[in-house]
Design a protein around this motif. Sequence first.
Motif, short mmCIF file in Angstrom:
data_model
loop_
_atom_site.label_atom_id
_atom_site.label_comp_id
_atom_site.label_asym_id
_atom_site.label_seq_id
_atom_site.Cartn_x
_atom_site.Cartn_y
_atom_site.Cartn_z
N PRO A 73 0.83 -1.21 0.00
CA PRO A 73 0.00 0.00 0.00
C PRO A 73 0.86 1.26 0.00
O PRO A 73 1.86 1.34 0.71
CB PRO A 73 -0.80 -0.12 1.30
N CYS B 60 -2.36 -6.94 -2.87
CA CYS B 60 -2.66 -5.53 -2.68
C CYS B 60 -3.52 -5.03 -3.83
O CYS B 60 -3.28 -5.38 -5.00
CB CYS B 60 -1.36 -4.73 -2.61
N THR C 293 -3.13 0.31 -2.65
CA THR C 293 -4.04 0.91 -1.67
C THR C 293 -4.27 -0.02 -0.48
O THR C 293 -3.65 0.16 0.56
CB THR C 293 -5.39 1.28 -2.34
N ASN C 294 -5.12 -1.02 -0.62
CA ASN C 294 -5.49 -1.90 0.50
C ASN C 294 -4.92 -3.30 0.33
O ASN C 294 -4.86 -3.82 -0.78
CB ASN C 294 -7.02 -2.03 0.60
N ARG C 295 -4.56 -3.92 1.45
CA ARG C 295 -4.20 -5.33 1.42
C ARG C 295 -5.45 -6.18 1.24
O ARG C 295 -6.53 -5.83 1.73
CB ARG C 295 -3.49 -5.75 2.70
N LEU D 172 -11.07 -7.84 1.87
CA LEU D 172 -10.32 -6.64 2.24
C LEU D 172 -9.79 -6.81 3.67
O LEU D 172 -10.55 -7.13 4.59
CB LEU D 172 -11.21 -5.41 2.16
N THR E 250 -7.97 -5.34 7.12
CA THR E 250 -7.74 -4.12 7.88
C THR E 250 -6.29 -4.07 8.33
O THR E 250 -5.61 -5.10 8.41
CB THR E 250 -8.65 -4.06 9.11
N GLU E 251 -5.82 -2.87 8.64
CA GLU E 251 -4.45 -2.70 9.13
C GLU E 251 -4.52 -2.28 10.60
O GLU E 251 -4.76 -1.12 10.92
CB GLU E 251 -3.71 -1.65 8.30
#
Length: 246
Positions: free
Chosen positions: A17, A94, A116-118, A137, A139-140
């Motif tokens: 990301p 990703c 952008t997102n993992r 999707l 979360t981090e």
Amino acid sequence: MTTVRLPLFPLNSVLFPGLVLPLNVFEERYRAMMRTLLKTPEEEPRRFAVLAIRDGHEVAPSSPGMPDPTAVPDRGPAAGFGADPVKAFHAVGCVADAATIRERADGTFEVLATGTNRVKLLSVDTSGPFLTAELELLTEDPGDEAGALAEGVLRAFRQYQKRLAGARERSLASGADLPDEPAVVSYLVAAAMMLDTPTKQRLLHAPDTASRLRDELKLLRAETAIIRTLPSLPASELTRGPTSLN
């Protein structure tokens, strides 16, 4: 669990990301993908998923060759990835947001995207002109002591840069050039270090930011020690990766 279905672009590298991904797209399956993405309304993101290849070929064989000159070239959306493409890819990848998709006169594409997102791979659909994937999707989560760990990683990263650059201070990034948000630090350092794909993949797969930073701190200290012992190791540009051949 939030899931998305996106076009799938496998690569022999790991996208993180926030990192920029330039692509030179020439295979028909990926050209078809770009033509489809260009149909997306301008106000909507043109997204696709990037997964690192575990077992397969980034570019499918297009002509007979060694050891069998009579072999039929592998074609189709899953060419080069075996009978079960899910097994050919690492499980965590990703999402890439294509800011620029430019078609050349010969039908190939020049693409500039940003991670952008993992995401976690759930399934792969091979029925269309290009691969699509069902993805979860991710979360981090920050984890424990992410802020303090980020500071330590940045200090170790500067030492790592210094060793790679042969102690040429002018080649180092200044403090203003480096982020201070722990998750951003963790992704930048993971992308910038000279590591093999499995190790980068492990960092991408980390359960939280703090775990990734702890792993990076160990790697930075170990790699810096190796470079100190072998000072002839060549330096390289630390925040740029090669443009993918496809």
